[in-house]
Design an enzyme around this catalytic site. Structure first.
Site, short mmCIF file in Angstrom:
data_model
loop_
_atom_site.label_atom_id
_atom_site.label_comp_id
_atom_site.label_asym_id
_atom_site.label_seq_id
_atom_site.Cartn_x
_atom_site.Cartn_y
_atom_site.Cartn_z
N LYS A 17 0.85 -1.20 0.00
CA LYS A 17 0.00 0.00 0.00
C LYS A 17 0.89 1.24 0.00
CE LYS A 17 -3.94 1.85 2.70
NZ LYS A 17 -4.75 1.64 3.93
N SER B 204 -9.57 1.53 3.36
CA SER B 204 -8.81 2.29 2.39
C SER B 204 -7.76 1.49 1.63
CB SER B 204 -8.11 3.45 3.11
OG SER B 204 -7.19 2.93 4.06
N SER C 174 -9.58 -0.79 7.56
CA SER C 174 -9.08 -0.52 6.20
C SER C 174 -8.47 -1.71 5.48
CB SER C 174 -8.05 0.61 6.24
OG SER C 174 -8.69 1.84 6.25
#
EC number: 6.3.5.7
Lengths: 526, 557
Positions: free
Chosen positions: A76, A171, A195
């Site tokens: 990420k 996210s 997330s």
């Protein structure tokens, strides 16, 4: 080959069925084909190929570094990667190239993993859709799956299919999509309020949030330091365990990691179900919960019970305060953590040079989106001297009560809690953006957030496809630092439900190898 | 990492004397005007806590001043408080900056053990309660040399609390009497230093040096138990000596290793405390006293003229000798304190609470540190007074110069002269010479051994004390010669030949019959004249007391 699990492909590498470079190239080519998913912000092709080359040399010499050697992974884009741009999907960090690796990234690289790229997210991980970053939203690979498309054909007539693509959740949506679309075998996400688990559930992959303190946060660009944990997204529970085994442990650079030595993670098969006690928190049965998720949840509970486990209803009475409490604590820490982005040492700097203050203001206005600025504003409000006691201190007290709820439940003999991960399956982007980020985050974090408040380990495991042909995941929550026990239960469950493999043949019909495991498809819960 | 940014307004430069009270303030000590009020303040305040205003309006009003101090001492450690960067004040700009110091996103603080030990030792030396559990907080404000936008400090639960600092001031008409006073130590906390901003007004830019960013500081908060600049300066001086003795800080004010902020208010005795102002960044003991006394007098004047005191931050303009409001500290500052989430509570142990089987490198044992505490200045002084019978003020004087005490002790070790004599020579002659040439003790051309030898000669009565002074002057000028050599060279030794002295005395008496008559008539001063004459005849090499003896004997025979 790409459809295999990490463990399977690792075995294939060891047996020489495939070389790291071949594997790397196949993933790279799939990343290019699935570019429209917007899963990656940066594809580190050169780095990955170089790493593959080195890995290949090791394999040739018989000096493989372990299970991860030669395995393509994605990270990420809020983890610092030395020499690779790390943006947090924000104008503020566009072009920022960290000089160091996050500890978790370094650990992956030390094991010989190939870094395919940096995955998309909501700006600074603030969101639950992976829709609010400067690089645009991530599209859920399931939007293009045979399973979903067939169901849609039955229902809708002549609608423009492409405009109805689904969100991944967030996210860590980029990481979830990357794993789901077979462009890598494992990906790092981050989990502050759900997330990692939320997009895992929407994308039909396993999303693990380890215990707070088990995995180093050094190099993870923080959202809420006291709740952030690096998350792991994989295609099966065993893979998550392998990655966790590598990442877990004390880091001298992160004072909040536990000092005790961590044993290697092996996930035994659960044999004696009679000793297992599953708790079903009654507060999680909310009116917003979709009937489909609810029925799968009870199906799962029945499954455990029918296999001999004890399943009891438990109460987490302070759950309902979790969202508002999180809002105060999260925004306060955000306000503080974002203070460093002033345009001086790194990151975006505006052209205004009237005064230092004017430069700060313009830099931050240009650098952050509305969501980030909104949270900074609320957070600073809560931290004002006159508000601190009424908001921050109260929220901390509530947080303690929420954490105590879990302790009480676990002390009463419950081993693992079983809950939904999300309210429903993934929704189309057009529908998702009807509500603002804040509302969505509040809704979508409902089942996942309290876990972060308490620092517990939790994992979302895909269970089945909805009537629309979309994945639905359930969440298991374990005792603090009992990640292994949690994964043992999750693995057993995973084996029982036989979640189908995503069918993306329309998407990549020339990647036939993707569907080697097709035989697993369409196996539904008995 | 060097970064050029816009110029900050120099604090206090474009200063406007506005907004304080109403009415006219003609002839007040405004910064552009005279410094007379500053001087007056100094005189009237420095000596006693209660100040009688010089220009009373409504009869004689008494004013009492209340002074509290916040002292920041840079911890002497190899690396910074939360990062591995080296600490070195002479390094090129931005050469000692870790990723954490530059606040790169994702970096985390890791507490430096040495800094914790320094804080515990300071706490023990100041009789503080050491908190077994203390916490770190973030204090937020935007400033170009504060890269993270917050400073990590200990606001809620500091490492040490409730101590006391005993210091001494001179009182009495001749200021010769030492009196011990005590200031409470509210707390000692660990915190990060900021970087440095260098304002280049020509090019209208600010240069940032982050070498200092993140260096460990001890903030010592003294209760408002002081009442004038002199007391504050004495308290700071004592703290400085303590920290230096502990080795926890070099505490050199000129190098910014010790920085003082003063909180000052005035009120009429018996009434509630007045509104306080904060005077920041006082970087020398002299300016500290001056600034405080100026500020006290300013407040008194303000109130006597019907004005009001604003709760504001001021800085001391040492050129003008007055305090001025700091422009960039105007308005309400809300630091938005928040717990530092990346640092777990700091736990300290004593020998009893120490968990078994712990790695001694991982924990801090307070009892261990207590055992290792060096002798504190107060004790050293007491010992000096007891051992050598010196006056308390002399013990202070010996400790006031770096290396002076050691010099003194080395002289004592090597000489047979009386300690009182040694004290007097070290504090008067030796220190006088040093001061005159602005030298440090270590730079002295006279070694302790040389002075010891000189004092031995004096003690044996081999030379007179005036000759000894002369020898000392020579020693100061020409290195390498021993006092004995110098005495021989300059023929300064006292006459040991009693026969020759008898002879000289006899001839002097014979040559001055009138004086002899005066003596015999009973003029007590006449003998002194004779002594002087004989001394001159001996080229000052005879002891006047011996001359007197001989003369008296000869006169009476």
């Amino acid at each position: 080959m790409l459809g295999r699990t990490l463990r399977e492909v690792s075995a294939a590498l060891k047996q020489g069925q495939v070389t790291p470079t071949e594997l790397c190239q196949r993933c790279l080519s799939l990343i290019k084909k699935t570019k429209f998913l917007n899963a990656y912000i940066t594809v580190s092709e050169e780095v990955a190929l170089k790493q593959a080359e080195e890995s290949e040399k090791r394999y040739k010499k018989g000096h493989s570094l372990g299970d991860l050697d030669g395995i393509p992974v994605a990270v990420k884009d809020n983890f610092s990667t030395a020499g690779i741009e790390t943006t947090c999907a924000s104008n503020m960090l566009k072009g920022y190239v960290p000089p160091y690796n996050a500890t978790v990234v370094q650990k992956l690289l030390d094991q010989g993993a190939l870094l395919m790229g940096k995955t998309n997210l909501d700006e600074f991980a603030m969101g639950s859709g992976s829709t609010d970053g400067i690089f645009g939203p991530v599209k859920n690979p399931w939007s293009y799956s045979k399973q979903y498309r067939e169901k849609r054909k039955q229902k809708s007539h002549g609608e423009n299919e492409d405009s109805n693509w689904l969100i991944t959740g967030g996210s860590s949506g980029g990481s979830a999509a990357a794993v789901s679309a077979f462009t890598c075998f494992a990906a790092l996400g981050s989990d502050t309020g759900g997330s990692t688990r939320n997009p895992a559930a929407h994308c039909g992959v396993v999303g693990l949030k380890p215990s707070y303190g088990l995995v180093s946060r050094h190099g993870l660009i923080p959202l809420v330091n006291s709740m952030d944990v690096p998350g792991i997204l994989t295609r099966c529970v065993d893979d998550a365990a392998i990655v966790l085994g590598i990442l877990a442990g004390h880091d001298p650079k992160d004072s909040t990691t536990i000092q005790d030595p961590v044993k290697p993670f092996t996930v035994p098969s659960l044999t004696d179900m009679s000793k297992l006690c599953i708790g079903i928190p009654k507060e999680y049965l909310t009116p917003e919960l979709s009937s489909e998720v609810q029925s799968l949840w009870s199906k799962a509970a029945n499954l455990f019970e029918s296999e001999g486990a004890k399943v009891i209803e438990v109460s987490l009475p302070h759950t309902s305060y979790s969202i508002v409490c999180y809002h105060v604590l999260c925004t306060s820490e955000v306000a503080s953590n974002m203070a460093r982005f002033d345009g001086l040492e790194y990151g975006h700097r505006c052209d205004i040079d009237v005064s230092t203050e004017a430069m700060y203001a313009a830099t931050r206005r240009e650098g952050f989106n509305d969501v980030v600025r909104g949270r900074i504003l609320s957070g600073n409000f809560f931290l004002l001297k006159e508000n601190y006691e009424n908001y921050f201190v109260k929220a901390q007290k509530v947080r303690r009560l929420i954490a105590r709820d879990f302790v009480n439940v676990f002390n009463s003999g419950v081993d693992v809690l079983l809950t939904p991960t999300t309210l429903s399956e993934a929704v189309p982007h057009t529908e998702f953006i009807r509500e603002d980020n804040r509302t969505r985050s509040a809704q979508d974090d409902l089942f996942t957030q309290a876990v972060n408040m308490a620092g517990l380990p939790a994992v979302s495991v895909p269970m089945a496809l909805s009537s629309q042909g979309l994945p639905i995941g359930l969440q298991f929550i374990g005792r603090a630092f009992c990640d292994q026990q949690l994964l043992t239960v999750a693995k057993w469950f995973e084996k029982q439900v036989q979640f189908p493999v995503i069918q993306l043949q329309e998407l990549m019909d020339d990647c036939s190898s993707v569907f080697e495991n097709e035989k697993l498809a369409s196996v539904f819960l008995k | 990492m060097a970064t050029t940014i816009l110029r900050w307004c120099c604090p206090g430069r474009r200063w406007v004397f506005a907004g304080i009270g109403g009415g006219s303030r003609h002839g007040r000590g405004v910064p552009t005007g005279s410094t007379s009020s500053g001087k007056r303040g100094q005189r009237s305040v420095a000596q006693q806590p209660l100040i009688t205003a010089q220009k009373p309006r409504k009869g004689e009003r008494e004013w009492a001043a209340v002074v509290g101090l916040e002292i920041h001492a840079q911890i002497a450690s190899n690396s910074k408080l939360f990062s591995g960067s080296q600490v070195d004040f002479a390094a090129p700009p931005n050469s000692l900056v870790s990723f954490f110091d530059a606040s790169l996103p994702g970096t985390l603080p890791v507490l430096n053990r040495r800094c914790v030990e320094a804080a515990v030792m300071a706490g023990l030396a100041l009789d503080c309660h050491i908190n077994r559990r203390s916490l770190f907080d973030r204090k937020h404000y935007f400033y170009a040399d504060l890269p993270a936008g917050y400073q990590i400090t200990q606001q809620r639960l500091p490492i040490a609390v409730n101590g006391s600092l005993a210091y001494s001031v001179c009182v009495g008409k001749r200021r010769s009497q030492m009196v011990t006073r005590t200031a409470g130590v509210k707390q000692i906390q660990l915190e990060q230093d900021s970087g440095k901003s260098l304002h280049d007004s020509l090019q209208s830019q600010t240069l940032i040096d982050l070498n200092r960013a993140g260096v460990g500081l001890l903030e010592v908060v003294l209760e408002p138990d002081m009442s004038c600049g002199e007391e504050a300066a004495a308290a700071v001086r004592e703290l400085q000596l303590i920290l230096q003795a502990l080795g926890t800080s070099q505490a050199n004010m000129a190098e910014g290793q010790l920085r003082v902020d003063a909180n000052i208010s005035v009120h009429n005795p018996g009434e509630p405390l007045g509104i306080r102002t904060e005077v920041k960044n006082l970087n020398s003991a002299r300016f500290l006293a001056k600034a405080i006394d100026y500020e006290i007098q300013r407040q008194i004047n303000e109130l006597e003229n019907g004005g009001k005191i604003l709760n504001e931050t001021r800085s001391f303009d040492y050129k003008l000798g007055c305090t001025v409001p700091m422009r960039d500290k105007e308005g309400k500052q809300d630091y938005r304190f928040m717990p530092e989430p990346n640092l777990p509570p700091l736990l300290l142990y004593d020998s009893e609470s120490l968990p078994t089987g712990t790695d001694p490198q991982q924990v801090i044992n307070i009892d261990r540190l207590r055992e290792q505490l060096p002798e504190l200045p107060r004790v050293t002084r007491e010992k000096l007074v007891q051992q050598y019978g010196m006056l308390p003020e002399h013990s202070f004087a010996l400790m006031n110069e770096v290396g002076l005490l050691e010099f003194f002790q080395n002289v004592i070790k090597e000489t047979r002269a009386e300690p009182k004599k040694v004290t007097s020579w070290v504090l008067n002659t030796f220190l006088g010479f040093l001061k005159q040439e602005n030298l440090a003790v270590s730079e002295s051309p006279v070694t302790p051994s040389a002075l010891a030898e000189l004092l031995d000669l004096l003690d044996r009565k081999a030379i007179s004390s005036s000759a000894a002074k002369q020898v000392f002057r020579e020693l100061w000028r020409s290195k390498g010669k021993t006092p004995a050599q110098m005495v021989a060279e300059k023929k300064l030794e006292l006459m040991q030949d009693t026969e020759a002295l008898e002879q000289l005395c006899r001839s002097t008496l014979e040559a001055h019959p009138q004086v002899v008559t005066d003596v015999k008539k009973g003029n007590p001063r006449a003998i002194n004249k004779l002594i002087g004459l004989v001394r001159r005849a001996t080229l000052s090499r005879a002891d006047p007391t011996v001359i007197k003896e001989v003369l008296e004997r000869q006169l009476s025979s």
